[in-house]
Design a protein around this motif. Structure first.
Motif, short mmCIF file in Angstrom:
data_model
loop_
_atom_site.label_atom_id
_atom_site.label_comp_id
_atom_site.label_asym_id
_atom_site.label_seq_id
_atom_site.Cartn_x
_atom_site.Cartn_y
_atom_site.Cartn_z
N VAL A 43 9.81 42.46 19.42
CA VAL A 43 9.06 42.19 18.30
C VAL A 43 10.26 42.44 17.23
O VAL A 43 10.77 43.58 16.66
N ALA A 44 10.35 41.32 16.11
CA ALA A 44 11.18 41.38 15.08
C ALA A 44 10.51 42.60 13.94
O ALA A 44 9.18 42.45 13.91
N GLU A 45 11.14 43.16 13.10
CA GLU A 45 10.51 43.92 12.11
C GLU A 45 9.87 43.54 11.12
O GLU A 45 8.81 43.81 10.59
N THR A 46 10.28 42.13 10.98
CA THR A 46 9.60 41.73 9.64
C THR A 46 9.37 40.06 10.06
O THR A 46 10.03 39.60 11.15
N ASN A 47 8.23 39.50 9.46
CA ASN A 47 7.84 38.08 9.85
C ASN A 47 8.87 37.04 9.27
O ASN A 47 9.25 36.04 9.94
N ALA A 48 9.24 37.37 8.25
CA ALA A 48 10.51 36.39 7.51
C ALA A 48 11.31 37.35 6.79
O ALA A 48 11.27 38.35 6.47
N ARG A 49 12.44 36.59 6.51
CA ARG A 49 13.66 37.48 5.67
C ARG A 49 13.12 37.27 4.20
O ARG A 49 12.50 36.45 3.76
N ASN A 50 13.34 38.69 3.59
CA ASN A 50 12.90 38.83 2.23
C ASN A 50 14.16 39.05 1.32
O ASN A 50 14.77 40.03 1.73
N VAL A 51 14.30 38.10 0.28
CA VAL A 51 15.60 38.29 -0.40
C VAL A 51 15.67 39.35 -1.22
O VAL A 51 16.43 40.02 -1.74
N ASN A 52 14.53 40.24 -1.49
CA ASN A 52 14.27 41.34 -2.24
C ASN A 52 13.85 42.59 -1.32
O ASN A 52 13.24 43.36 -1.67
N LEU A 69 23.19 61.65 5.17
CA LEU A 69 22.32 60.52 5.05
C LEU A 69 23.02 59.21 4.48
O LEU A 69 23.69 59.39 3.45
N PRO A 70 22.69 58.14 5.11
CA PRO A 70 22.99 56.87 4.31
C PRO A 70 22.65 56.46 3.27
O PRO A 70 21.30 57.01 3.01
N ASP A 71 22.87 55.63 2.47
CA ASP A 71 22.66 55.14 1.26
C ASP A 71 21.54 54.38 1.48
O ASP A 71 21.21 53.77 2.54
N GLY A 72 20.58 54.25 0.42
CA GLY A 72 19.50 53.25 0.70
C GLY A 72 18.62 53.30 -0.82
O GLY A 72 19.01 54.11 -1.82
N ASP A 73 17.59 52.69 -0.85
CA ASP A 73 16.72 52.60 -2.00
C ASP A 73 15.61 53.43 -2.09
O ASP A 73 15.59 54.31 -3.26
N ILE A 74 15.09 53.95 -1.04
CA ILE A 74 14.29 54.91 -1.02
C ILE A 74 14.42 56.06 0.31
O ILE A 74 15.01 55.63 1.34
N LEU A 75 14.47 57.05 -0.11
CA LEU A 75 14.77 58.17 0.78
C LEU A 75 13.44 58.78 1.15
O LEU A 75 12.74 59.51 0.15
N ILE A 76 12.84 58.97 2.40
CA ILE A 76 11.63 59.87 2.85
C ILE A 76 12.06 60.98 3.74
O ILE A 76 12.60 60.58 4.82
N HIS A 77 11.06 61.95 3.41
CA HIS A 77 11.32 62.96 4.28
C HIS A 77 9.83 63.40 4.56
O HIS A 77 9.03 63.80 3.85
N ALA A 78 9.54 63.20 5.88
CA ALA A 78 8.02 63.42 6.38
C ALA A 78 7.91 64.85 6.84
O ALA A 78 6.72 64.77 7.88
N GLY A 79 8.26 65.68 6.24
CA GLY A 79 7.82 67.31 6.34
C GLY A 79 8.77 67.95 7.25
O GLY A 79 9.42 67.68 8.13
N PHE A 148 10.94 47.90 -8.20
CA PHE A 148 12.03 47.43 -7.89
C PHE A 148 12.61 46.28 -8.59
O PHE A 148 13.74 45.77 -8.52
N GLY A 149 11.90 45.94 -9.59
CA GLY A 149 12.13 44.93 -10.40
C GLY A 149 11.69 43.59 -9.66
O GLY A 149 11.52 43.63 -8.35
N HIS A 150 12.07 42.36 -10.51
CA HIS A 150 11.58 41.22 -9.89
C HIS A 150 10.20 41.12 -9.34
O HIS A 150 9.59 40.32 -8.46
N GLY A 151 9.30 42.07 -9.78
CA GLY A 151 7.93 42.07 -9.58
C GLY A 151 7.76 42.89 -8.30
O GLY A 151 6.55 42.98 -7.73
N ARG A 152 8.52 43.44 -7.43
CA ARG A 152 8.39 43.90 -6.32
C ARG A 152 8.18 45.51 -6.51
O ARG A 152 8.83 46.44 -7.28
N ARG A 153 6.88 45.99 -5.89
CA ARG A 153 6.36 47.27 -6.22
C ARG A 153 5.89 47.62 -4.72
O ARG A 153 5.51 46.96 -4.05
N ASP A 308 14.67 48.15 6.72
CA ASP A 308 14.64 47.12 5.42
C ASP A 308 13.15 46.59 5.44
O ASP A 308 12.75 46.02 6.43
N ILE A 309 12.56 46.50 4.21
CA ILE A 309 11.32 45.97 4.33
C ILE A 309 11.22 45.00 2.97
O ILE A 309 11.90 45.22 2.11
#
Length: 309
Positions: A43-52, A69-79, A148-153, A308-309
């Motif tokens: 199964v693909a991770e997303t239904n469709a490609r998201n430009v944002n 750690l690689p670069d990215g927009d959000i870093l999550i540490h789950a405890g 994240f801008g462009h209305g993406r929250r 990537d989400i």
């Protein structure tokens, strides 16, 4: 269980993935076959490609280690940032995470973070000296909204709680069937962070929480991403679809009419293969067990997992 020691359940939670197929099959043929059939659908991770698209870097269970750690927009540490749960360990891990370049850094506690659980007295917890999280966003049964801008929250909810074993932090009784309703995961959650996994998903087949899984099924809108750790041997990524096929798999893993649900799982998979039905359009959740350490004595080191989400 003494602080810093490991009970038999601890050893099971942190069990490495070294068992052979036949060892696992002899112990539990239904669950091994169910997992084999379940893993056969790609199964693909997303239904469709998201430009944002937003890149999320996921880690957990660093236990005082500091992986690159690689670069990215959000870093999550789950405890489980720490090993012994002391304030000094926590401050050092916060400083390391604070130095990372990610735009947002979101953190929850784990069962090792004794210094953050008010049930544990000073010197582990000192209310007169509050923790400075610096650039980190700390969540404890709470939410934050990331823009994240462009209305993406993205709405992110985090909880450190796991089923009780031993004398560790942020635990709930295994008999508390309503615990996740009490914690209250919001319906509009895009990214869910829990320290432990839901039952049957990246949990060695049986170490996750059934009540967490049940809460996810009850949500009208499931999270796009669910990040956790705790069960070190479950490290990896899985795309979950909320359908009859998944229900049959989870029921087979949970001892509910195992052979019947194994047969149901095989039949549903066969029907999909014969008819060519597509998985596209179905609601899906990317689940990530991001445990950074593993092995018999936590000697293994794992990379962060990026989604990537």
């Amino acid at each position: 269980m003494a602080f810093g020691g490991k009970s038999g359940l601890d050893a099971l939670l942190h069990r490495p993935e070294q068992e052979s197929f036949w060892t696992r099959f002899r112990r539990s043929p239904v669950t091994v076959l169910a997992r084999y059939i379940y893993d056969s659908r790609a199964v693909a991770e997303t239904n469709a490609r998201n430009v944002n698209r937003v890149r999320v870097v996921c880690i957990s269970d660093t236990h005082n280690t500091r992986p690159v750690l690689p670069d990215g927009d959000i870093l999550i540490h789950a405890g489980d940032l720490t090993q012994s749960g002391t304030r000094q360990e926590l401050d050092e891990q916060i400083s390391w995470l604070d130095s990372q370049p990610h735009r947002y850094k979101v953190v929850i506690a784990g069962n090792h973070e004794l210094c953050l659980d008010s049930r544990f007295p000073a010197p582990r917890c000192n209310e007169d000296d509050p923790v400075s999280w610096k650039s980190l966003i700390y969540l404890q049964n709470s939410s934050t909204t990331l823009s994240f801008g462009h209305g993406r929250r993205l709405m992110v909810f985090g909880s450190p709680y796991t089923p009780k074993h031993g004398n560790w932090a942020f635990q709930y009784p295994r008999t508390n069937t309503a615990v996740w309703e009490e914690i209250g995961i919001p319906e509009d959650t895009d990214i869910l962070i829990t320290h432990g996994p839901p039952k049957a998903h990246l949990d060695l087949g049986r170490m996750g929480c059934l009540y967490l899984l049940s809460r996810l099924w009850k949500m009208r809108r499931r999270p796009v991403l669910h990040v956790f750790g705790h069960v070190h041997g479950g490290y990896g990524k899985e795309v979950v679809l909320w359908d009859a096929f998944q229900q049959a798999y989870e029921s087979a893993m949970d001892c509910r009419s195992r052979w019947f649900n194994l047969a149901r799982l095989a039949w549903l998979r066969l029907v999909r293969l014969l008819t060519g039905w597509s998985w596209d359009g179905q609601q899906r959740t990317v689940m990530v067990n991001a445990a950074a350490v593993g092995g018999v004595r936590d000697e293994k080191r794992r990379e962060a997992i990026c989604v990537d989400i």
